[in-house]
Motif scaffolding. Structure first.
Motif, PDB file in Angstrom:
ATOM      1  N   ILE A  75      10.106  15.784  36.942  1.00 23.67           N
ATOM      2  CA  ILE A  75      10.886  16.772  36.190  1.00 23.67           C
ATOM      3  C   ILE A  75      11.888  17.443  37.129  1.00 23.67           C
ATOM      4  N   LEU A  76      11.413  17.822  38.320  1.00 16.88           N
ATOM      5  CA  LEU A  76      12.284  18.497  39.285  1.00 16.88           C
ATOM      6  C   LEU A  76      13.347  17.568  39.853  1.00 16.88           C
ATOM      7  N   PHE A 248      12.286  12.059  31.895  1.00 17.04           N
ATOM      8  CA  PHE A 248      13.654  11.931  31.389  1.00 17.04           C
ATOM      9  C   PHE A 248      13.691  12.038  29.872  1.00 17.04           C
ATOM     10  N   PHE A 249      12.874  11.235  29.192  1.00 15.39           N
ATOM     11  CA  PHE A 249      12.948  11.172  27.734  1.00 15.39           C
ATOM     12  C   PHE A 249      12.390  12.422  27.069  1.00 15.39           C
ATOM     13  N   PRO A 413      19.204   6.118  28.608  1.00 17.95           N
ATOM     14  CA  PRO A 413      19.207   6.098  30.074  1.00 17.95           C
ATOM     15  C   PRO A 413      20.589   5.865  30.667  1.00 17.95           C
ATOM     16  N   ILE A 414      21.403   5.045  30.013  1.00 19.51           N
ATOM     17  CA  ILE A 414      22.768   4.843  30.508  1.00 19.51           C
ATOM     18  C   ILE A 414      23.547   6.150  30.403  1.00 19.51           C
ATOM     19  N   GLY A 415      23.378   6.858  29.276  1.00 17.79           N
ATOM     20  CA  GLY A 415      24.061   8.135  29.108  1.00 17.79           C
ATOM     21  C   GLY A 415      23.641   9.141  30.165  1.00 17.79           C
ATOM     22  N   GLY A 416      22.326   9.267  30.409  1.00 17.19           N
ATOM     23  CA  GLY A 416      21.852  10.198  31.415  1.00 17.19           C
ATOM     24  C   GLY A 416      22.319   9.824  32.813  1.00 17.19           C
ATOM     25  N   MET A 417      22.315   8.540  33.108  1.00 24.54           N
ATOM     26  CA  MET A 417      22.761   8.075  34.419  1.00 24.54           C
ATOM     27  C   MET A 417      24.245   8.353  34.629  1.00 24.54           C
ATOM     28  N   MET A 418      25.056   8.146  33.579  1.00 24.02           N
ATOM     29  CA  MET A 418      26.498   8.383  33.698  1.00 24.02           C
ATOM     30  C   MET A 418      26.822   9.874  33.815  1.00 24.02           C
ATOM     31  N   VAL A 419      26.049  10.721  33.124  1.00 26.40           N
ATOM     32  CA  VAL A 419      26.238  12.164  33.285  1.00 26.40           C
ATOM     33  C   VAL A 419      25.968  12.565  34.734  1.00 26.40           C
TER      34      VAL A 419
END
Length: 469
Positions: A75-76, A248-249, A413-419
């Motif tokens: 989480i951290l 993440f999710f 996951p792609i969205g989170g990685m790109m952010v």
């Protein structure tokens, strides 16, 4: 409590029509009214069905306390930095995820094509809502089933009766989508804020009632041991990947919900402290869910299986045999329905916010159109339980699993990685520092390090793991 819910629901129907004339004005200045509203809304977005039955099961089978410790570290390292980035980008622009990413990119001297990250979030939100609504509809149906169980029908037979009927699934799917449309169309303040300020306390109260019930009617000592007794022999590389994925999710990252809610956050709120509170509340509710569920499972000699079967089959049979089960059972499925609804409205809001801010249509029309679009896609998920159960769409997956695979294993996951990549490598540090007003410079530099080097790599590892597993 139920009276208050339906009172606000009726008012939302009236306010949804009022919002047609005032939506563009609201869109210019809208901001959460209550100090804790963002925390409640973001926690509501994060606390969903998968979190309630997913986290406790993974904790129990992946090393107990060892998994919980690894999860908190993830989480951290993964969840918190990306959540802070999404909130920061959203609040800075005061726009929907598409236009928030576009504005941040242009102000940093980058191409406006970064808005594609926002579009990916909008698409994943609608896709997830389409099948999430079907499962949430089953939860609504089970409130009535648990209140009036049929003695000569087993819980497995009951589940098969529910899922084998397309008309029954369609009815409850439609009810759930209609609830979402009404809440969203009433506006950010009159709809979403009013509902989360009602739903989240209800969720917490019902959760505590279920934990007390587990203490009285369940094997609480074994439930505690299952969740918290550390067993490091169960820990391997897969455990770390599953913990990272859960971190993440479970926080609803990578689909625009947190970024959209962040755009309504008051400027004086501290993003770091607020994000910590949301992550802590999300984890607390997941742990309480485990304490509510597993003592009952063990006390009645049931096996702690993962997923919907644990809830709709195992627990229903326990409620039937339990003293006051016809009261405890409906309360539990009401809890699940509230968690589903608070999470689902965050799936629809980013798309509605974009349509409203671009003045394509009014908020009411956007909520109705996009809600019906999700409803139509959801028909395929309804049929996946029965008529289409043997039809494959992606690989050997049925329609529901295919949509789940596309949204949860690709787009999110792609969205989170790109952010993370954008915030760490392309966003001007000064722009981020301005938005993180009140944060200590040491904490800001730690955030920059994690969002730049750690978080995107770990999300990429989760993405690859899900593809090959």
């Amino acid at each position: 409590m139920l009276h208050n819910f339906f009172s606000i629901f009726v008012q939302s129907i009236y306010l949804s029509h009022m919002s047609v004339n005032t939506s563009s004005k609201l869109n210019e200045t809208v901001s959460w009214v209550g100090k804790w509203t963002f925390v409640l809304a973001a926690a509501g977005s994060a606390v969903g069905l998968g979190n309630i039955w997913g986290f406790p099961y993974k904790a129990g089978t992946e090393g107990g306390g060892a998994f919980v410790l690894i999860y908190l570290l993830c989480i951290l390292a993964v969840g918190l930095p990306i959540m802070m980035a999404e909130i920061m980008i959203g609040r800075r622009a005061r726009k929907s995820p598409v236009n928030a990413m576009k504005a941040a990119a242009i102000d940093s001297g980058q191409t406006s094509k970064w808005q594609a990250v926002g579009w990916g979030g909008l698409v994943s939100g609608i896709l997830i809502l389409s099948f999430y609504s079907v499962i949430a509809g089953i939860c609504l149906n089970y409130i009535l089933i648990a209140a009036n169980p049929t003695p000569d029908i087993s819980s497995l037979e009951q589940f098969n009766i529910v899922t084998s009927s397309p008309s029954r699934l369609m009815f409850w799917h439609s009810v759930f989508i209609a609830l979402n449309i009404m809440i969203i169309s009433a506006g950010v303040i009159s709809g979403i804020e009013r509902m989360v300020r009602l739903l989240m306390p209800m969720l917490f109260i019902l959760m505590m009632v279920m934990v007390v019930n587990a203490m009285i009617n369940g094997d609480f000592a074994r439930g505690l041991s299952f969740l918290f007794a550390p067993d490091f022999s169960e820990v391997d590389a897969t455990t770390f990947l599953r913990a990272m994925g859960q971190a993440f999710f479970s926080l609803s990252l990578g689909m625009g919900s947190i970024m959209c809610y962040g755009s309504y956050m008051p400027q004086e709120e501290n993003i770091f402290k607020t994000s910590l509170t949301v992550a802590g509340l999300d984890t607390l509710i997941a742990i309480l869910a485990g304490l509510a569920i597993f003592p009952i499972i063990f006390a009645y000699g049931l096996e702690p299986g993962a997923g919907p079967g644990l809830v709709f089959v195992s627990l229903l049979s326990a409620f039937v045999d339990m003293p006051l089960g016809n009261i405890v059972g409906p309360a539990f499925f009401a809890l699940l329905s509230i968690a589903a609804l608070s999470s689902a409205i965050s799936l629809l809001e980013p798309s509605v916010a974009y349509f409203e801010e671009e003045k394509i249509v009014s908020r009411f029309s956007a909520a109705l159109t996009l809600g019906l679009f999700a409803w139509v896609i959801g028909i395929g998920s309804v049929l996946s339980f029965n008529d289409w159960s043997d039809i494959s769409f992606i690989g050997d997956l049925n329609f529901l699993d295919s949509i789940d695979y596309l949204a949860n294993q690709f787009l999110m996951p792609i969205g989170g990685m790109m952010v993370a990549i954008f915030a760490g490598w392309f966003l001007k540090p000064d722009l981020a520092l301005d938005e993180f007003s009140g944060i200590h410079l040491v904490i800001f530099n730690i955030w920059r390090f994690f969002i730049k080097y750690i978080s995107p790599v770990l999300v990429a590892a989760v993405f690859i793991y899900q593809l090959v597993s």
